[in-house]
Design a protein around this motif. Structure first.
Motif, PDB file in Angstrom:
ATOM      1  N   GLN A  85       0.929  -1.304   0.206  1.00 56.22           N
ATOM      2  CA  GLN A  85       0.002  -0.045  -0.004  1.00 56.22           C
ATOM      3  C   GLN A  85       0.860   1.155  -0.043  1.00 56.22           C
ATOM      4  OE1 GLN A  85      -3.681  -0.327   2.459  1.00 56.22           O
ATOM      5  NE2 GLN A  85      -2.466  -1.893   3.434  1.00 56.22           N
ATOM      6  N   ARG A 105       5.225   4.410  -3.483  1.00 54.18           N
ATOM      7  CA  ARG A 105       4.147   4.600  -4.534  1.00 54.18           C
ATOM      8  C   ARG A 105       4.068   6.072  -4.660  1.00 54.18           C
ATOM      9  NH1 ARG A 105      -1.361   1.653  -3.009  1.00 54.18           N
ATOM     10  NH2 ARG A 105      -1.656   2.939  -4.732  1.00 54.18           N
ATOM     11  N   ASP A 106       3.990   6.567  -6.188  1.00 54.19           N
ATOM     12  CA  ASP A 106       3.513   7.906  -6.418  1.00 54.19           C
ATOM     13  C   ASP A 106       2.436   8.697  -5.708  1.00 54.19           C
ATOM     14  OD1 ASP A 106       5.583   7.917  -8.443  1.00 54.19           O
ATOM     15  OD2 ASP A 106       4.513   7.366 -10.111  1.00 54.19           O
ATOM     16  N   GLU A 107       1.391   7.603  -5.335  1.00 55.85           N
ATOM     17  CA  GLU A 107       0.130   8.240  -4.892  1.00 55.85           C
ATOM     18  C   GLU A 107       0.523   8.607  -3.409  1.00 55.85           C
ATOM     19  OE1 GLU A 107      -1.254   4.665  -7.340  1.00 55.85           O
ATOM     20  OE2 GLU A 107       0.622   5.398  -6.358  1.00 55.85           O
ATOM     21  N   PRO A 115       3.775  15.305  -0.572  1.00 57.72           N
ATOM     22  CA  PRO A 115       4.211  14.014  -0.929  1.00 57.72           C
ATOM     23  C   PRO A 115       5.315  13.417   0.063  1.00 57.72           C
ATOM     24  CG  PRO A 115       4.582  15.429  -2.845  1.00 57.72           C
ATOM     25  CD  PRO A 115       4.108  16.277  -1.591  1.00 57.72           C
ATOM     26  N   LYS A 157      11.016   9.789  -5.143  1.00 56.28           N
ATOM     27  CA  LYS A 157      10.160   8.463  -4.602  1.00 56.28           C
ATOM     28  C   LYS A 157      11.148   7.224  -4.790  1.00 56.28           C
ATOM     29  CE  LYS A 157       5.944   9.933  -4.291  1.00 56.28           C
ATOM     30  NZ  LYS A 157       5.157   9.827  -3.107  1.00 56.28           N
ATOM     31  N   TYR A 229      -3.781   6.840   0.526  1.00 55.08           N
ATOM     32  CA  TYR A 229      -3.554   6.194  -0.907  1.00 55.08           C
ATOM     33  C   TYR A 229      -3.584   4.769  -1.012  1.00 55.08           C
ATOM     34  CZ  TYR A 229       0.441   6.222   2.326  1.00 55.08           C
ATOM     35  OH  TYR A 229       1.350   6.124   3.484  1.00 55.08           O
TER      36      TYR A 229
END
Length: 548
Positions: A85, A105-107, A115, A157, A229
């Protein structure tokens, strides 16, 4: 195991502790969206920094788990897996030098939209590395102090962590990722870690829930993180109600004031839930075990022979039978301070060192050989003066810890040692321990970090070394374990470390803690998790049972 409450008896619970590593991982079932859930906790947060020396306690970790990102998760079968996740991957990409790459994860964002990036990993590493922040009061520094660099790509990231020397248990690092952008508003590293993140209720979350409101000693209200996310959350609101004892919590559950109780099982609590209807009961072993730790400095406890005699006189098997053995069929005593019964690496190190064997004759032989004598039933020191009364610090809200202190008091009396019991409440228990105001400390250790869990207590200068204990042998073994990548060699060194601690009369391991989750049968997916982070590890899966 799981029980749906009907008329079945729970007078005696059967739990095979040796099966810890083998049961299947619990699988979630379908639940509906919406609703609230109220779970009891014995303690409100002592502070709001779950990786600080003060904040890293069981109830705190459990309450704050839903507020942070975590690279790895522990399943109900004790297996450790990637938290997909939060991360795309986490791998060792080089061994010389050792390099670990995490891909976020980008999200993944904090609840305020910032971020989650390499900067959060970098801050979390620095505040737990004494080289970067000597004044940061971190609970755990091993591994963080071996990091030579943390690099990234343009997006931030990618987290590329390079170690000066190999660090075998690298998956234990970063259990809570701290928000660097929030920390920056509090000042420098030490100020942000020790004060800002410790004294202030979190205003942002990187997990499935966030704090809506908090009333000290009363309740913490969590609501869904709108920027979450990961897998969809189900419950709208989760409340932690602060009720000081498990017995009072179960009464509150029976009265419908709360929906769940989670904590160590006792004979009394088992008898209470045995009378209840409309609840589910989950019982499971954990990686946490009760133990006594002894001071190693001061006017009398600095005498290694005295400590060795005391640890030999204490009877682990008897204490197990008189406590957990009263409600867990087949409860197994510890034979090591480094491994839980059932783990393949376990050896009988208490037997090898004579610790916890209840050998009063052998203990008196040690004492007499060092010049101690019994005069009118009172142990007298080699200088001819009576040994002062020793103090056992225990935790008043944990009935098993209190009972253990009473059993130790009785067993030490056979050596002519008078022990008094300080049953401290939650406001005094940890501060008294930190100040070293005890001779024997009744406590528990979670072995999620393996041998490095012991390092937190017994390495020279460690954050939780309240004992004045220092051993070059122990320090060297901890260092070797940290850099050893071979599992067989790690087990050999860990058992050697264990025997060194036992031989020094610093620790008496007792038995693993058995946890119990009791909750309204309207809800589902609440499990006993064997890790020290507790039942909230899968909190996003909790919910009201879906209609058939």
């Amino acid at each position: 195991m799981s029980y749906a409450r009907s008329t079945c008896s729970l007078a005696v619970l059967t739990l095979a502790l040796a099966a810890l590593a083998t049961p299947a991982s619990a699988q979630p079932v379908a639940v509906s969206d919406g609703g609230e859930f109220i779970i009891a906790s014995t303690n409100s947060p002592p502070n709001w920094n779950p990786v600080s020396a003060t904040g890293d306690i069981t109830t705190n970790r459990q309450q704050q788990w839903p507020l942070y990102p975590h690279p790895f998760l522990t399943a109900t079968d004790a297996s450790v897996t990637l938290n997909s996740q939060f991360l795309v991957s986490a791998d060792v990409v080089s061994t010389d030098p050792m390099v670990v790459e995490y891909v976020i994860r980008d999200e993944a964002v904090w609840s305020d939209g910032t971020p989650i990036t390499v900067e959060d990993f970098r801050y979390t590493q620095q505040v737990q590395d004494p080289r970067a922040c000597a004044d940061c009061s971190a609970a755990f520094t091993q591994g963080y102090d071996l990091v030579s660099s943390i690099e990234s790509n343009d997006s931030g990231k990618l987290v590329r962590v390079t170690f000066e020397t190999p660090f075998a248990p690298w998956k234990t690092l970063f259990p809570f990722i701290l928000p660097a952008h929030v920390a920056k508003t509090y000042g420098d590293l030490a100020t942000s870690f020790n004060v800002g993140l410790s004294e202030n209720v979190p205003t942002v979350s990187g997990g499935p829930y966030m704090v809506e409101s908090y009333e000290d000693g009363v309740v913490m209200n969590l609501v869904k993180n709108p920027a979450w996310y990961g897998n969809p959350t189900h419950l709208d609101t989760i409340r932690f109600r602060y009720i000081s004892t498990i017995g009072e919590q179960i009464t509150a559950l029976e009265n419908g004031e709360i929906n769940a109780v989670y904590g160590g099982a006792t004979l009394d609590t088992v008898e209470q839930v045995n009378q209840m209807f409309g609840v589910n009961v989950e019982i499971g072993p954990t990686l946490t075990y009760y133990h006594f730790s002894l001071k190693a400095d001061g006017d009398v406890m600095a005498d290694k022979v005295l400590r060795q005699a005391m640890t030999k006189a204490l009877d682990i098997a008897d204490m197990t039978n008189r406590t957990v053995g009263q409600f867990v069929d087949g409860a197994v005593p510890m034979t090591s301070s480094a491994y839980i019964p059932g783990q393949a690496e376990l050896e009988d190190n208490t037997g090898a060192t004579g610790v916890g064997t209840g050998d009063i004759e052998g203990a008196m032989g040690l004492l007499e050989g060092a010049g101690y004598t019994l005069i009118d039933g009172k142990l007298t020191k080699p200088d001819g003066t009576p040994l002062r009364d020793l103090e056992i610090l225990t935790y008043s809200t944990d009935p098993i810890r209190v009972q253990l202190a009473e059993l130790a008091q009785s067993q030490l009396a056979k050596l002519g040692i008078t022990a008094t019991i300080d049953a401290a409440d939650r406001s005094r228990y940890t501060p008294e321990a930190q100040a070293g105001n005890f001779d024997i400390y009744t406590t528990a250790t979670a072995l999620d970090l393996g041998a490095l869990s012991l390092a937190q207590w017994y390495q020279t200068g460690a954050a939780r070394n309240y004992f004045g204990y220092s051993s070059e042998t122990v320090d060297d073994l901890i260092k070797q374990i940290s850099v050893t990548l071979d599992d067989t060699e790690t087990a050999r060194l860990t058992n050697e470390l264990d025997r060194a601690l036992l031989a020094d009369g610093i620790v008496v391991p007792l038995f693993p803690i058995t946890n119990m989750a009791v909750f309204s049968d309207s809800y589902a997916n609440i499990f006993v998790n064997p890790s020290k982070y507790g039942t909230t590890m899968n909190i996003e899966e909790w919910g009201l049972k879906a209609a058939n």
